[in-house]
Design a protein around this motif. Structure first.
Motif, PDB file in Angstrom:
ATOM      1  N   ASP A 154       0.854  -1.327   0.095  1.00 30.68           N
ATOM      2  CA  ASP A 154       0.063   0.031  -0.071  1.00 30.68           C
ATOM      3  C   ASP A 154       0.867   1.189   0.070  1.00 30.68           C
ATOM      4  N   LEU A 155       1.923   1.262   0.619  1.00 28.58           N
ATOM      5  CA  LEU A 155       2.863   2.410   0.836  1.00 28.58           C
ATOM      6  C   LEU A 155       4.208   1.718   0.784  1.00 28.58           C
ATOM      7  N   ILE A 156       5.092   1.978  -0.222  1.00 27.57           N
ATOM      8  CA  ILE A 156       6.358   1.155  -0.547  1.00 27.57           C
ATOM      9  C   ILE A 156       7.512   1.950   0.040  1.00 27.57           C
ATOM     10  N   ARG A 157       7.093   3.472   0.280  1.00 28.47           N
ATOM     11  CA  ARG A 157       8.539   4.206   0.513  1.00 28.47           C
ATOM     12  C   ARG A 157       9.362   3.785   1.501  1.00 28.47           C
ATOM     13  N   ALA A 163      -2.826   6.571  11.474  1.00 24.02           N
ATOM     14  CA  ALA A 163      -2.596   7.397  10.307  1.00 24.02           C
ATOM     15  C   ALA A 163      -0.901   7.485   9.993  1.00 24.02           C
ATOM     16  N   ILE A 164      -0.729   6.749   8.863  1.00 25.14           N
ATOM     17  CA  ILE A 164       0.633   7.295   8.383  1.00 25.14           C
ATOM     18  C   ILE A 164       0.400   8.302   7.370  1.00 25.14           C
ATOM     19  N   ARG A 165       1.380   9.333   8.051  1.00 22.89           N
ATOM     20  CA  ARG A 165       1.121  10.950   7.499  1.00 22.89           C
ATOM     21  C   ARG A 165       2.012  11.052   6.166  1.00 22.89           C
ATOM     22  N   SER A 166       1.870  12.193   5.408  1.00 24.02           N
ATOM     23  CA  SER A 166       2.733  12.609   4.493  1.00 24.02           C
ATOM     24  C   SER A 166       2.635  11.515   3.038  1.00 24.02           C
ATOM     25  N   ALA A 167       1.398  10.988   3.079  1.00 28.61           N
ATOM     26  CA  ALA A 167       1.653   9.891   2.164  1.00 28.61           C
ATOM     27  C   ALA A 167       0.963  10.235   0.672  1.00 28.61           C
ATOM     28  N   GLY A 168       0.596  11.449   0.456  1.00 26.59           N
ATOM     29  CA  GLY A 168      -0.088  12.021  -0.688  1.00 26.59           C
ATOM     30  C   GLY A 168       0.592  11.640  -1.861  1.00 26.59           C
ATOM     31  N   ALA A 169       1.878  11.571  -1.640  1.00 27.15           N
ATOM     32  CA  ALA A 169       2.918  11.619  -3.003  1.00 27.15           C
ATOM     33  C   ALA A 169       3.431  10.354  -3.066  1.00 27.15           C
ATOM     34  N   TYR A 170       3.406   9.543  -4.197  1.00 30.20           N
ATOM     35  CA  TYR A 170       4.107   8.486  -4.337  1.00 30.20           C
ATOM     36  C   TYR A 170       3.799   7.043  -3.187  1.00 30.20           C
ATOM     37  N   GLY A 171       2.434   7.360  -2.927  1.00 29.83           N
ATOM     38  CA  GLY A 171       1.777   6.203  -1.898  1.00 29.83           C
ATOM     39  C   GLY A 171       0.880   5.557  -3.004  1.00 29.83           C
ATOM     40  N   GLU A 172      -0.144   6.023  -3.035  1.00 32.41           N
ATOM     41  CA  GLU A 172      -1.382   5.035  -3.688  1.00 32.41           C
ATOM     42  C   GLU A 172      -1.064   4.727  -5.024  1.00 32.41           C
ATOM     43  N   ILE A 173      -0.293   5.583  -5.754  1.00 32.14           N
ATOM     44  CA  ILE A 173       0.301   5.376  -7.018  1.00 32.14           C
ATOM     45  C   ILE A 173       1.194   4.167  -7.255  1.00 32.14           C
ATOM     46  N   MET A 174       1.749   4.111  -6.031  1.00 36.62           N
ATOM     47  CA  MET A 174       2.943   3.014  -6.414  1.00 36.62           C
ATOM     48  C   MET A 174       2.190   1.794  -5.620  1.00 36.62           C
ATOM     49  N   ALA A 175       1.132   1.788  -5.248  1.00 39.58           N
ATOM     50  CA  ALA A 175       0.700   0.543  -4.503  1.00 39.58           C
ATOM     51  C   ALA A 175       0.450  -0.655  -5.435  1.00 39.58           C
ATOM     52  N   SER A 176       0.793  -1.986  -5.212  1.00 39.13           N
ATOM     53  CA  SER A 176       0.776  -3.096  -6.030  1.00 39.13           C
ATOM     54  C   SER A 176      -0.044  -4.200  -5.370  1.00 39.13           C
ATOM     55  N   GLY A 177      -0.307  -5.378  -6.081  1.00 40.71           N
ATOM     56  CA  GLY A 177      -1.129  -6.458  -5.884  1.00 40.71           C
ATOM     57  C   GLY A 177      -0.304  -7.486  -5.155  1.00 40.71           C
ATOM     58  N   TYR A 178       1.240  -7.253  -4.956  1.00 42.59           N
ATOM     59  CA  TYR A 178       1.772  -8.329  -4.262  1.00 42.59           C
ATOM     60  C   TYR A 178       1.098  -9.116  -3.034  1.00 42.59           C
ATOM     61  N   ASN A 179       1.289 -10.453  -3.196  1.00 45.86           N
ATOM     62  CA  ASN A 179       0.634 -11.259  -2.166  1.00 45.86           C
ATOM     63  C   ASN A 179      -0.932 -11.306  -2.275  1.00 45.86           C
ATOM     64  N   CYS A 180      -1.256 -10.965  -3.629  1.00 44.91           N
ATOM     65  CA  CYS A 180      -2.665 -11.061  -4.080  1.00 44.91           C
ATOM     66  C   CYS A 180      -3.694 -10.088  -3.309  1.00 44.91           C
ATOM     67  N   ARG A 181      -3.086  -9.180  -2.751  1.00 47.63           N
ATOM     68  CA  ARG A 181      -3.663  -8.022  -1.837  1.00 47.63           C
ATOM     69  C   ARG A 181      -4.439  -7.188  -3.078  1.00 47.63           C
ATOM     70  N   PRO A 182      -5.590  -6.654  -2.534  1.00 49.09           N
ATOM     71  CA  PRO A 182      -6.292  -5.735  -3.218  1.00 49.09           C
ATOM     72  C   PRO A 182      -5.761  -4.268  -3.401  1.00 49.09           C
ATOM     73  N   LEU A 183      -5.898  -3.523  -4.195  1.00 48.05           N
ATOM     74  CA  LEU A 183      -5.241  -2.238  -4.167  1.00 48.05           C
ATOM     75  C   LEU A 183      -6.052  -1.284  -3.143  1.00 48.05           C
ATOM     76  N   PRO A 184      -5.305  -0.567  -2.355  1.00 48.83           N
ATOM     77  CA  PRO A 184      -6.048   0.450  -1.437  1.00 48.83           C
ATOM     78  C   PRO A 184      -6.874   1.483  -2.218  1.00 48.83           C
ATOM     79  N   LYS A 185      -8.172   1.791  -1.645  1.00 51.94           N
ATOM     80  CA  LYS A 185      -8.938   3.202  -2.452  1.00 51.94           C
ATOM     81  C   LYS A 185      -8.688   4.480  -1.650  1.00 51.94           C
ATOM     82  N   GLY A 186      -8.772   5.257  -2.468  1.00 52.96           N
ATOM     83  CA  GLY A 186      -8.606   6.524  -1.693  1.00 52.96           C
ATOM     84  C   GLY A 186      -9.798   7.361  -1.474  1.00 52.96           C
ATOM     85  N   TYR A 187     -10.021   8.008  -0.723  1.00 58.26           N
ATOM     86  CA  TYR A 187     -11.147   8.791  -0.387  1.00 58.26           C
ATOM     87  C   TYR A 187     -10.913  10.533   0.015  1.00 58.26           C
ATOM     88  N   THR A 188     -11.683  11.339  -0.225  1.00 58.98           N
ATOM     89  CA  THR A 188     -11.365  12.806  -0.004  1.00 58.98           C
ATOM     90  C   THR A 188     -12.206  13.146   1.343  1.00 58.98           C
TER      91      THR A 188
END
Ligand SMILES: Cc1ncc(COP(=O)(O)O)c(C=O)c1O
Length: 387
Positions: free
Chosen positions: A303-306, A357-382
C-alpha cells in the motif's frame, strides 16, 4: 469525533487500509503555488502526475490551472480524462514506446521532453508519418548533485536520465536533418525531496552556463523546464503543511538568467500532494517480542512502499487512543522482512482495531501500490466525501 485533522467516526465505516486526502489542504497548497508563481512573469507550473493520479485529486489540480507532466501514455490518458488541456501536457521519460509517442502526437501535446538522439529520430519519423511537427525539449543531465536519498537523485552523470552537457552540441547539430521535430525547450530535473534552495541555485548556475554556450551558436529556446523536486517536511507534517513555495520560486527568479521572453516551467509532484494524504490502517494485533512490541497493521508495503524502498520516514499517529505513549515497531502483514513502517515509534497505547494514520503519504503512495500477495489495491477517499 475529530482527532487532529481526522474524522475518526466516519473512518469506522470504511474498509481499511485506505488513503485519506484532505482537499482543503490540497486547495490551500494550490492557491499558494499559483499566488507565489504568479509573482513572476512567465512562470508556469505543471503537476507531475506520477506523484498521485487519483481521479478525485487530478480535477482539483487541473481547476487550479496547473498543467500536467506525464511520463507514460497512461498518464497522458489520465491527464486528458481529468480535463488537463493538451497544450499544457508535457511528456517526459527515458523509454517512450511508439504508441505513447503517437498518443502525444495525436493529441498535439505541448512538448516531448527528449532524452536521446535515438528517441529524437523515432519521434521525427512518427511525426512525419502523421504530417506533423513535434515540439521537443532536450532533457539535459546537468551533473548537479542534490542533498537527498541516492535513489531519488536524477541529475548526476551516472544516472540514466538525459543528454550529457558534452553531447549537447552534437544533438543540437542533428536538428537540421530532422524536419519533423522543433526544438522549443531545455529540460532539467535533479532529484526529489530537495529542501536546500542551494541545490536549485546550483542548477540555475549550470543552466546559465549552458544557455550562454548555446547563445554563442545563436540558439535560444522558448522555455526552460527546471523539473520538480521541492521537498516536504516528513518529520513534522503539521508544522508547515504547505511547503515554502515563496522561497522556491524566488530562488529561480533570482538565480536563473532568462533570455528574451523565455518562460520557466516547473514540474512539481511531491510538494503539491504529499502532505494532503494519509494512509489509514487498522491495528490487527499487538505482539510482544522479547525485546520490543509490534503493532501489526493491515496496511503493508504493497500500500505504501516508500519506507521499504527508500528507508523513508513517515510520521505515524494513533488517531483513536489517548493512552500514554509506548514504543512500537509498526509492521505490515506482507511476507517480507522489509515490510516495516517504522521502528521504535512512539504511539498512544495501541490495541486491536485502533486506527493509525501514516502521514505525508499523498505523493508516491497510492500510485505505487501493488497487488503483491494477491492483495487488493487500497482505495482513496477525500475529505469532501468523508467530511
Ligand atoms: C522529470 C521529472 N519531473 C518531475 C518530477 C517530480 O518530482 P517531485 O515529486 O520531486 O516534485 C520527477 C520525479 O521523479 C521527474 O522525474
Amino acid at each position: 469525533m475529530m482527532k487532529g485533522i481526522f474524522p475518526v467516526e466516519k473512518f469506522r465505516n470504511v474498509q481499511t487500509p485506505f488513503y485519506y486526502y484532505d482537499t482543503k489542504l490540497l486547495r490551500d497548497t494550490l492557491n499558494t503555488i499559483t499566488r507565489e508563481a504568479g509573482r513572476y512573469e512567465g512562470f508556469q507550473v505543471h503537476y507531475a502526475i506520477k506523484a498521485n493520479a487519483n481521479e478525485k485529486i487530478l480535477p482539483i489540480i487541473r481547476e487550479a490551472g496547473l498543467g500536467a507532466d506525464c511520463v507514460s501514455g497512461g498518464e497522458i490518458r489520465a491527464a486528458l480524462q481529468a480535463g488537463f488541456p493538451a497544450d499544457k501536457i508535457v511528456f517526459a521519460g527515458v523509454g517512450k514506446a511508439d504508441w505513447e509517442i503517437n498518443l502525444g502526437l495525436d493529441n498535439d501535446i505541448f512538448c516531448f521532453n527528449v532524452e536521446s538522439v535515438a528517441e529524437l529520430e523515432v519521434i521525427n519519423g512518427l511525426a512525419e508519418a502523421k504530417g506533423k511537427t513535434a515540439r521537443v525539449a532536450l532533457r539535459i543531465n546537468p551533473d548537479v548533485g542534490a542533498h537527498t536519498h541516492a535513489h531519488i537523485t536524477t541529475g548526476r552523470a551516472e544516472n540514466k536520465f538525459g543528454i550529457s552537457m558534452e553531447q549537447l552540441d552534437a544533438v543540437v547539430d542533428s536538428f537540421p536533418a530532422l524536419p519533423h521535430v522543433q526544438l522549443v525547450g531545455l529540460h532539467f530535473h535533479i532529484g526529489s525531496q530537495i529542501l536546500d534552495m542551494g541545490d536549485f541555485a546550483a542548477l540555475c548556475n549550470r543552466i546559465n552556463e549552458l544557455q550562454a554556450r548555446l547563445a554563442t551558436r545563436r540558439i535560444m529556446v522558448e522555455h526552460i523546464n527546471v523539473g520538480g523536486g521541492l521537498g516536504i517536511d516528513y518529520q513534522h507534517p503539521n508544522r508547515q503543511p504547505v511547503p515554502d513555495f515563496a522561497a522556491y520560486f524566488a530562488c529561480y527568479n533570482k538565480h536563473l538568467r532568462r533570455y528574451g521572453q523565455q518562460t520557466v516551467h516547473f514540474e512539481l509532484g511531491r510538494a503539491v500532494v504529499g502532505q494532503c494524504g494519509s494512509l489509514i490502517t487498522q491495528v490487527l494485533y499487538i505482539k510482544q517480542g522479547t525485546q520490543k512490541q509490534f503493532a501489526i497493521v493491515d496496511a503493508g508495503m504493497t500500500d505504501l512502499i516508500r519506507p521499504a524502498l527508500y528507508q523513508a520516514y513517515h510520521k505515524i499517529e494513533n488517531i483513536t487512543s489517548e493512552r500514554p505513549m509506548e514504543a512500537y515497531d509498526v509492521v505490515g502483514p506482507i511476507c517480507e522482512s522489509s515490510d516495516v513502517f517504522g521502528k521504535a515509534i512512539d504511539l498512544n497505547g495501541a490495541s486491536r482495531h485502533d486506527l493509525l494514520a501514516i502521514r505525508s503519504a499523498g505523493a508516491y503512495g497510492e500510485i505505487m501500490a501493488s497487488g503483491y500477495n494477491c492483495r487488493p489495491l487500497p482505495k482513496g477517499y477525500t475529505s469532501d466525501e468523508l467530511g
